[in-house]
Motif scaffolding. Structure first.
Motif, mmCIF file in Angstrom:
data_model
loop_
_atom_site.group_PDB
_atom_site.id
_atom_site.type_symbol
_atom_site.label_atom_id
_atom_site.label_comp_id
_atom_site.label_asym_id
_atom_site.label_seq_id
_atom_site.Cartn_x
_atom_site.Cartn_y
_atom_site.Cartn_z
ATOM 1 N N ARG A 1 0.874 -1.118 0.007
ATOM 2 C CA ARG A 1 0.079 -0.017 0.186
ATOM 3 C C ARG A 1 0.904 1.293 0.009
ATOM 4 N N LYS A 2 1.968 1.190 0.690
ATOM 5 C CA LYS A 2 2.953 2.319 0.781
ATOM 6 C C LYS A 2 3.613 2.739 -0.426
ATOM 7 N N THR A 3 4.006 1.816 -1.265
ATOM 8 C CA THR A 3 4.547 1.787 -2.357
ATOM 9 C C THR A 3 3.620 2.374 -3.546
ATOM 10 N N ALA A 4 2.268 1.683 -3.596
ATOM 11 C CA ALA A 4 1.333 2.294 -4.659
ATOM 12 C C ALA A 4 0.936 3.759 -4.269
ATOM 13 N N SER A 5 0.798 4.072 -2.936
ATOM 14 C CA SER A 5 0.456 5.412 -2.557
ATOM 15 C C SER A 5 1.525 6.236 -2.959
#
Length: 412
Positions: A353-357
Motif C-alpha cells: 500500500r505504501k509503494t502504490a501510494s
C-alpha cells in the motif's frame, strides 16, 4: 495452518492406508524453520515398519471449541509463552522498533547490547516462530508436531540475495533441507518451501519483472530470453512499478537468469527424486512477475504423470488474484500440466500500500478484510471443485477458522 488436498487420481492409486503416529495423515502444518546450519550430514533415518490397514480409517474431526483437547499436548507455560508473543507482535510500534534495532549498526559488531538483543530474540520470537538453528533442534520440533497428529512444511528461511555466490550457498541449504526431510519418518513432511529471491539476485528479478510488465503493456515488445509459460498478468494487474520502457537484459543478466532458473530446477529435481512437493512462496509484487514466470516454467517441466510436484502461490489479498488463478489454471489445462497451488491471504500489505501510494496509484490490496476473505474463499472453492475432476492439487494455507469451516461444509 495448511491443509493439502490431493487430486482424486492420486488417491485412487493408493493401495493401502498407512498409519503411523499421525492421527490425520492428510493434515499438515506449516512450521517455519530458520536458516539452519545444515553443513553436517543428517543422521541416517530410523524407520519403524508401518502398520498397513486395508480398511478406511476415518480421520478425527477437530472441534475448535474443545480447547482442552486441542491443546492437551502442550504445557501451560508453553501456551502462556505463545499467547504473550502473539500479543507482542500485534503491537505495531513495538514491531517497528524491533525492526529498527535489528537493522541498526548495533547489530553489525560484537558488543554487549547485540548479545542481549540476540539472546532475547532467540528465547522469544525465534523460539515461537522457528523450528530451530540446526538439524538437531529442527528434528525435535518436527517430532513434537508429528506427535500432535500434524505434518510440517519445511521452510529454509532465506531470501533477498544480491549475488550468485550467495544464491549458490542458499541452494545448498535448500537441498540440505530436502535431505533432512528424507531422514525423517515417512509422511512427516508435506512439502519443502523455497523463495526465488534466495536463488536469483533480487535486482535481476526486479529487472525481469519490469520487462514482463512492459510486454504486458506492449505485446509487440520482444523478450528473446522468454520461454513459453502460463499467463502471469490479468487485465487488472497493477503495472505501475514500470512506468518507462526498460532496457533489455545484458548478456550477463541473461546468463544470471539462466543460472537462477537452473538452481530452481536442481532443487525441484531433488524433490522429484524423493517425491516431496516443492512450494514456491509469493513475495512483493515488484518481483512477483519474475517469480511466477520461473515457477510456471518449473511446473511445466516437472509436473508430470498426474503428479503436481511444484506448487505456485496465489495471494488472495491482491485484487487480481482470482483472475490470475483462472488464467493460469486454464493455460495449464490446455497444456496438459497438472497445477499445484498454495493459497494464502498475503504478508506484505503495509509495504504494498505504501509503494502504490508513493507512486500515486490505487492500492493493489483489497479495500477491506471482508473482500480478502471473500476472494480467498472463492479461490479455494474454485480449486477444490477443479481437483475433483482433474490432477490439480491445492494447499489451503490459512489461520482463518471460518474459511476452513466453509470449505468443509461446502466441499466435504
Amino acid at each position: 495452518m495448511a491443509t493439502k488436498v490431493l487430486p482424486p487420481k492420486q488417491l485412487q492409486n493408493l493401495r493401502f492406508f498407512i498409519t503411523r503416529s499421525l492421527n490425520t495423515p492428510s493434515s499438515s502444518k506449516a512450521a517455519a524453520a530458520s536458516p539452519l546450519n545444515l553443513a553436517e550430514k543428517p543422521e541416517p533415518p530410523i524407520h519403524e515398519p508401518p502398520t498397513i490397514i486395508q480398511e478406511h480409517v476415518k480421520p478425527s474431526i477437530l472441534d475448535f471449541n474443545d480447547h482442552q483437547k486441542l491443546f492437551s499436548n502442550l504445557p501451560t507455560t508453553k501456551l502462556l509463552h505463545a499467547s504473550s508473543i502473539l500479543h507482542l507482535v500485534s503491537i505495531g510500534p513495538l514491531v517497528d522498533f524491533g525492526m529498527w534495532v535489528m537493522n541498526s549498526r548495533i547489530m553489525e559488531t560484537d558488543n554487549i547490547v547485540r548479545d542481549v538483543v540476540l539472546k532475547t530474540v532467540r528465547h522469544t520470537f525465534f523460539k515461537h516462530f522457528c523450528a530451530g538453528e540446526d538439524v538437531v533442534e529442527a528434528r525435535r520440533c518436527f517430532e513434537r508436531v508429528n506427535e500432535a497428529g500434524l505434518r510440517v512444511m519445511l521452510d529454509f528461511a532465506v531470501e533477498y540475495t544480491s549475488n550468485n555466490d550467495a544464491c549458490d550457498q542458499n541452494l545448498k541449504g535448500f537441498l540440505d533441507s530436502v535431505q533432512l526431510a528424507m531422514s525423517l519418518p515417512p509422511y512427516s513432511v508435506s512439502s519443502v518451501v523455497a523463495k526465488v529471491t534466495a536463488m536469483c539476485p533480487l535486482s535481476l528479478l526486479e529487472r525481469v519483472s519490469d520487462l514482463l510488465r512492459w510486454q504486458q503493456r506492449d505485446p509487440s515488445f520482444n523478450l528473446p530470453w522468454k520461454q513459453n509459460s502460463f499467463p502471469i498478468f490479468s487485465d487488472s494487474s497493477p503495472l505501475y512499478h514500470t512506468l518507462k520502457k526498460p532496457e533489455p537484459l545484458t548478456p550477463q543478466e541473461e546468463n544470471d537468469l539462466q543460472l537462477g532458473q537452473e538452481r530452481l530446477w536442481k532443487l525441484c529435481e531433488k524433490c522429484v527424486q524423493v517425491n516431496i512437493p516443492l512450494t514456491v512462496d509469493a513475495e512483493h509484487i515488484s518481483v512477483q512477475p519474475a517469480i511466477d514466470y520461473l515457477t510456471y516454467l518449473t511446473a511445466i517441466k516437472y509436473n508430470k504423470n498426474d503428479n503436481p510436484i511444484v506448487y505456485g502461490t496465489i495471494q488472495a489479498y491482491l485484487k487480481d488474484a482470482k483472475e490470475r488463478l483462472l488464467l493460469a489454471t486454464k493455460a495449464a489445462d490446455k497444456m496438459g500440466v497438472p497445477m499445484g497451488i498454495k493459497l494464502v491471504r498475503g504478508a506484505y500489505m503495509s509495504s504494498e500500500r505504501k509503494t502504490a501510494s508513493s507512486l500515486g496509484y490505487e492500492s493493489p490490496i483489497h479495500n477491506s478484510i471482508q473482500e480478502t476473505h471473500a476472494c480467498y474463499n472463492d479461490c479455494a472453492s474454485f480449486m477444490l471443485e477443479k481437483i475433483a475432476n482433474s490432477s490439480n492439487a491445492v494447499i489451503l494455507a490459512t489461520h482463518n477458522v471460518e474459511s476452513g469451516k466453509e470449505m468443509k461444509e461446502t466441499h466435504v
